[in-house]
Design a protein around this motif. Sequence first.
Motif, PDB file in Angstrom:
ATOM      1  N   GLY A   1       0.830  -1.190   0.000  1.00 52.70           N
ATOM      2  CA  GLY A   1       0.000   0.000   0.000  1.00 52.70           C
ATOM      3  C   GLY A   1       0.872   1.250   0.000  1.00 52.70           C
ATOM      4  N   VAL A   2       0.333   2.327  -0.560  1.00 53.24           N
ATOM      5  CA  VAL A   2       1.027   3.613  -0.569  1.00 53.24           C
ATOM      6  C   VAL A   2       0.168   4.601   0.207  1.00 53.24           C
ATOM      7  N   ASN A   3       0.765   5.258   1.210  1.00 56.94           N
ATOM      8  CA  ASN A   3       0.032   6.149   2.095  1.00 56.94           C
ATOM      9  C   ASN A   3       0.685   7.525   2.153  1.00 56.94           C
TER      10      ASN A   3
ATOM     11  N   ALA B   1       7.510   6.080  -7.550  1.00 54.28           N
ATOM     12  CA  ALA B   1       7.595   7.540  -7.610  1.00 54.28           C
ATOM     13  C   ALA B   1       6.312   8.136  -8.189  1.00 54.28           C
ATOM     14  N   ASP B   2       5.748   7.487  -9.191  1.00 52.75           N
ATOM     15  CA  ASP B   2       4.488   7.968  -9.768  1.00 52.75           C
ATOM     16  C   ASP B   2       3.349   7.884  -8.755  1.00 52.75           C
ATOM     17  N   ALA B   3       3.353   6.824  -7.950  1.00 55.10           N
ATOM     18  CA  ALA B   3       2.331   6.687  -6.907  1.00 55.10           C
ATOM     19  C   ALA B   3       2.433   7.843  -5.910  1.00 55.10           C
ATOM     20  N   HIS B   4       3.639   8.216  -5.549  1.00 53.58           N
ATOM     21  CA  HIS B   4       3.830   9.342  -4.632  1.00 53.58           C
ATOM     22  C   HIS B   4       3.334  10.644  -5.256  1.00 53.58           C
ATOM     23  N   ARG B   5       3.582  10.823  -6.543  1.00 55.78           N
ATOM     24  CA  ARG B   5       3.108  12.035  -7.218  1.00 55.78           C
ATOM     25  C   ARG B   5       1.582  12.109  -7.197  1.00 55.78           C
ATOM     26  N   LEU B   6       0.933  10.989  -7.413  1.00 58.56           N
ATOM     27  CA  LEU B   6      -0.528  10.970  -7.408  1.00 58.56           C
ATOM     28  C   LEU B   6      -1.076  11.354  -6.041  1.00 58.56           C
ATOM     29  N   ILE B   7      -0.480  10.834  -4.985  1.00 58.59           N
ATOM     30  CA  ILE B   7      -0.945  11.162  -3.641  1.00 58.59           C
ATOM     31  C   ILE B   7      -0.708  12.636  -3.337  1.00 58.59           C
TER      32      ILE B   7
ATOM     33  N   ALA C   1      -0.587  15.051  -5.348  1.00 53.96           N
ATOM     34  CA  ALA C   1      -1.456  15.914  -6.153  1.00 53.96           C
ATOM     35  C   ALA C   1      -2.796  16.160  -5.478  1.00 53.96           C
ATOM     36  N   GLY C   2      -3.175  15.273  -4.540  1.00 53.40           N
ATOM     37  CA  GLY C   2      -4.419  15.446  -3.789  1.00 53.40           C
ATOM     38  C   GLY C   2      -5.644  14.993  -4.575  1.00 53.40           C
ATOM     39  N   SER C   3      -6.806  15.127  -3.924  1.00 57.88           N
ATOM     40  CA  SER C   3      -8.111  14.804  -4.528  1.00 57.88           C
ATOM     41  C   SER C   3      -8.273  13.328  -4.842  1.00 57.88           C
ATOM     42  N   MET C   4      -7.513  12.475  -4.195  1.00 54.99           N
ATOM     43  CA  MET C   4      -7.612  11.041  -4.435  1.00 54.99           C
ATOM     44  C   MET C   4      -8.872  10.465  -3.789  1.00 54.99           C
ATOM     45  N   ILE C   5      -9.569   9.622  -4.516  1.00 52.42           N
ATOM     46  CA  ILE C   5     -10.666   8.846  -3.954  1.00 52.42           C
ATOM     47  C   ILE C   5     -10.115   7.461  -3.628  1.00 52.42           C
ATOM     48  N   GLY C   6     -10.165   7.083  -2.349  1.00 53.78           N
ATOM     49  CA  GLY C   6      -9.683   5.762  -1.963  1.00 53.78           C
ATOM     50  C   GLY C   6      -8.169   5.683  -1.913  1.00 53.78           C
ATOM     51  N   LYS C   7      -7.612   4.547  -2.339  1.00 51.68           N
ATOM     52  CA  LYS C   7      -6.206   4.221  -2.119  1.00 51.68           C
ATOM     53  C   LYS C   7      -5.468   3.865  -3.408  1.00 51.68           C
ATOM     54  N   ILE C   8      -4.130   3.805  -3.270  1.00 52.78           N
ATOM     55  CA  ILE C   8      -3.228   3.368  -4.326  1.00 52.78           C
ATOM     56  C   ILE C   8      -2.389   2.212  -3.792  1.00 52.78           C
ATOM     57  N   ALA C   9      -2.089   1.249  -4.658  1.00 55.27           N
ATOM     58  CA  ALA C   9      -1.216   0.145  -4.261  1.00 55.27           C
ATOM     59  C   ALA C   9      -0.209  -0.156  -5.360  1.00 55.27           C
TER      60      ALA C   9
END
Length: 331
Positions: A39-41, A312-318, A320-328
């Motif tokens: 998981g990415v938090n 690194a792309d996962a970190h950029r997405l987080i 950037a904000g406005s995320m619905i739910g989670k990234i893994a």
Amino acid sequence: MRAIVMTAPGAPEVLQLAEVPQPTIESDRQILVQLKAAGVNPIDTKLRSRGTFYGDRFPAVLGCDGAGIVAEVGAAVTKFQVGDRVYFCNAGLGGHPGNYAEFATVDERFVAHKPKTLSFAEAAAAPLVLITAWEALCDRGRISSGMKTLIHAGAGGVGHVAIQIAKLKGAKVCTTVSTTEKADFVTSLGADQVIFYPQTDFVKKVLDWTDSQGVDLAFDTVGGKNFAQTFAAVKIYGDLVTILSPSADTNWKIARDRNLRISLELMLTPMLQGLNKLQQHQAQILAECAQHIDRGDLKIHLAQTLPLAAAADAHRLIEAGSMIGKIALEI
């Protein structure tokens, strides 16, 4: 084995795929897990940019959340056997290597069996947010049936599971969101009242919803000025739990006048302080949540999966904000 390592704090580019030694079992209670997903938090992005809790230990492997298959067990392990599918929140804070990797070792007491109905990626996205929401609402806020609750940022990683846990406990839920897409999402999770906070005074809406009394329990996942603004939305002698550090200039007058009980929730404390019994409690939370998930009472919204090399792309997405739910990250 392959792992994502950081050798210094910085932008997402400091996260690099590298070959590192595979961890080995170092105590009788440890298990070796072949990780299938991590998981990415937001905490990962903060540690990457500011430095870890153990700033002199580099290279570091981030990632608190992991899910995978037990590959080896220590001599005193009783809960798990080779081949078991597990999920957990452990390490990744800069000391013990985390889960952006192909293998990890973890004490069996801090691990739970993976929900059968979740993929590895979904399971890896779950532990930190499940524990955070459960501890905040149940352990800190003592939520119970009939309570009225306010959950900020209900479409976020912590918020979307907090809504569901509150509903499982029989509470009524009011939540804040920023878009109609997020409003539809939180409504599907059972939210009773939805507030568009960019266009609306959320305090007024909450007071309207509660006949001017305020909610029994508020859960702040946003921090900043939002924390102090929430004081007026909580009933006299009510509870407010936050997962962020209150700013030094917080004006506490309204909280004091309303005799609020303020609680701070940091689910990382047991890991940072080496509190084994509390880490076991967190594993018990995951075990209970797994039952709810497999019964269909609790869902994890996985917004996106990326390969391990794209951390690194996962970190950029987080960030950037406005995320619905989670990234893994799939490994």
